[in-house]
Scaffold this motif. Structure first.
Motif, PDB file in Angstrom:
ATOM      1  N   PHE A  78       0.835  -1.207   0.000  1.00 30.89           N
ATOM      2  CA  PHE A  78       0.000   0.000   0.000  1.00 30.89           C
ATOM      3  C   PHE A  78       0.865   1.250   0.000  1.00 30.89           C
ATOM      4  O   PHE A  78       0.616   2.192  -0.750  1.00 30.89           O
ATOM      5  N   ALA A  79       1.890   1.273   0.852  1.00 32.47           N
ATOM      6  CA  ALA A  79       2.781   2.438   0.926  1.00 32.47           C
ATOM      7  C   ALA A  79       3.469   2.671  -0.417  1.00 32.47           C
ATOM      8  O   ALA A  79       3.592   3.824  -0.863  1.00 32.47           O
ATOM      9  N   ASN A  80       3.893   1.598  -1.085  1.00 30.89           N
ATOM     10  CA  ASN A  80       4.518   1.735  -2.406  1.00 30.89           C
ATOM     11  C   ASN A  80       3.543   2.318  -3.424  1.00 30.89           C
ATOM     12  O   ASN A  80       3.903   3.203  -4.206  1.00 30.89           O
ATOM     13  N   PHE A  81       2.296   1.830  -3.418  1.00 28.83           N
ATOM     14  CA  PHE A  81       1.280   2.348  -4.344  1.00 28.83           C
ATOM     15  C   PHE A  81       1.038   3.834  -4.086  1.00 28.83           C
ATOM     16  O   PHE A  81       1.004   4.644  -5.018  1.00 28.83           O
ATOM     17  N   TYR A  82       0.872   4.183  -2.823  1.00 29.87           N
ATOM     18  CA  TYR A  82       0.616   5.585  -2.468  1.00 29.87           C
ATOM     19  C   TYR A  82       1.789   6.467  -2.896  1.00 29.87           C
ATOM     20  O   TYR A  82       1.592   7.544  -3.453  1.00 29.87           O
ATOM     21  N   GLU A  83       3.011   6.015  -2.634  1.00 29.78           N
ATOM     22  CA  GLU A  83       4.197   6.795  -3.018  1.00 29.78           C
ATOM     23  C   GLU A  83       4.295   6.928  -4.535  1.00 29.78           C
ATOM     24  O   GLU A  83       4.721   7.970  -5.035  1.00 29.78           O
ATOM     25  N   ASN A  84       3.914   5.903  -5.272  1.00 29.14           N
ATOM     26  CA  ASN A  84       3.926   5.975  -6.728  1.00 29.14           C
ATOM     27  C   ASN A  84       2.942   7.037  -7.227  1.00 29.14           C
ATOM     28  O   ASN A  84       3.220   7.734  -8.199  1.00 29.14           O
ATOM     29  N   MET A  85       1.818   7.183  -6.551  1.00 25.69           N
ATOM     30  CA  MET A  85       0.831   8.187  -6.937  1.00 25.69           C
ATOM     31  C   MET A  85       1.315   9.613  -6.638  1.00 25.69           C
ATOM     32  O   MET A  85       0.740  10.580  -7.124  1.00 25.69           O
ATOM     33  N   GLN A  86       2.389   9.738  -5.863  1.00 26.59           N
ATOM     34  CA  GLN A  86       2.951  11.049  -5.543  1.00 26.59           C
ATOM     35  C   GLN A  86       3.985  11.504  -6.574  1.00 26.59           C
ATOM     36  O   GLN A  86       4.401  12.669  -6.566  1.00 26.59           O
ATOM     37  N   GLU A  87       4.409  10.614  -7.454  1.00 25.29           N
ATOM     38  CA  GLU A  87       5.457  10.966  -8.418  1.00 25.29           C
ATOM     39  C   GLU A  87       5.074  12.109  -9.368  1.00 25.29           C
ATOM     40  O   GLU A  87       5.914  12.966  -9.641  1.00 25.29           O
ATOM     41  N   PRO A  88       3.835  12.200  -9.894  1.00 20.38           N
ATOM     42  CA  PRO A  88       3.509  13.360 -10.736  1.00 20.38           C
ATOM     43  C   PRO A  88       3.648  14.682  -9.978  1.00 20.38           C
ATOM     44  O   PRO A  88       4.114  15.681 -10.540  1.00 20.38           O
ATOM     45  N   LYS A  89       3.274  14.682  -8.708  1.00 19.14           N
ATOM     46  CA  LYS A  89       3.426  15.881  -7.879  1.00 19.14           C
ATOM     47  C   LYS A  89       4.904  16.224  -7.707  1.00 19.14           C
ATOM     48  O   LYS A  89       5.297  17.378  -7.821  1.00 19.14           O
ATOM     49  N   ARG A  90       5.720  15.204  -7.455  1.00 17.12           N
ATOM     50  CA  ARG A  90       7.159  15.434  -7.289  1.00 17.12           C
ATOM     51  C   ARG A  90       7.767  15.978  -8.593  1.00 17.12           C
ATOM     52  O   ARG A  90       8.628  16.858  -8.565  1.00 17.12           O
ATOM     53  N   PHE A  91       7.309  15.427  -9.716  1.00 19.25           N
ATOM     54  CA  PHE A  91       7.785  15.892 -11.016  1.00 19.25           C
ATOM     55  C   PHE A  91       7.517  17.383 -11.189  1.00 19.25           C
ATOM     56  O   PHE A  91       8.419  18.153 -11.544  1.00 19.25           O
ATOM     57  N   ALA A  92       6.284  17.807 -10.932  1.00 20.47           N
ATOM     58  CA  ALA A  92       5.921  19.218 -11.078  1.00 20.47           C
ATOM     59  C   ALA A  92       6.739  20.096 -10.133  1.00 20.47           C
ATOM     60  O   ALA A  92       7.187  21.190 -10.511  1.00 20.47           O
TER      61      ALA A  92
END
Length: 188
Positions: free
Chosen positions: A15-29
């Motif tokens: 779950f933590a990995n999935f959630y962190e993966n969903m944060q990557e577009p935000k990190r990119f911006a």
């Protein structure tokens, strides 16, 4: 503590990995807005790798090959652009924040890929994954949080001091123009 005993470690980690993966577009911006193009490229690579090979990010394949996440958010980006931290706020269910951090939370939300879902699926998925992330983080950092809350003379002041010190230390510094170019007319 009950959460850690009931939910198996493999499920918490997935779950933590999935959630962190969903944060990557935000990190990119954020990395783009902070002028960190190499880190922005790493964010795209991590998101692509983990979303495909890592089955929507449940498995963090990128870290296994040495491509690690560099966490950033709009609070840091606003700090990079000179927005002051503002007063400290204690938000129910969200924890410590600041005025700048509260505005950043709303901006971070808009960059979450789950917000692209339509209808009731959007609200359910955001609340469910947000709540699970809060539970995961509370369990992982329980000893530190318990020390601040229950073993300090003034838990509010301790939490405030800890938050503000880390938020001020973690803010990225504005880029300096240290690029030296060859001047073909320097000798003339």
């Amino acid at each position: 503590e009950a959460y850690g005993r009931i939910v198996p470690r493999a499920m918490r980690l997935g779950f933590a990995n999935f959630y962190e993966n969903m944060q990557e577009p935000k990190r990119f911006a954020n990395h783009l807005a902070q002028g960190e193009l190499i880190k922005a490229g790493a964010d795209v690579a991590r998101f692509t790798f983990n979303s495909t090979v890592g089955i929507l990010g449940v498995f963090d394949i990128s870290s296994r090959i040495g491509l690690f996440s560099d966490n950033t958010d709009f609070d840091e980006t606003f700090g990079y652009w000179g927005v002051p931290v503002g007063p400290y706020l204690e938000l129910p269910f969200m924890g410590p924040s600041s005025a700048r951090g509260s505005v950043a939370m709303l901006t971070n939300y808009s960059f979450n890929p789950l917000s692209l879902l339509s209808g009731p699926a959007e609200g359910v998925s955001l609340v469910t994954f947000g709540a699970m992330n809060i539970l995961n983080q509370r369990y992982e950092y329980s000893s530190m949080v318990d020390t601040i809350l229950y073993e300090s003379a003034d838990s509010y002041s301790s939490a405030r001091s800890t938050f503000l010190q880390t938020r001020i230390q973690d803010s990225p510094k504005p880029m300096s123009d240290s690029l030296e170019l060859f001047d073909p007319y320097a000798d003339y």
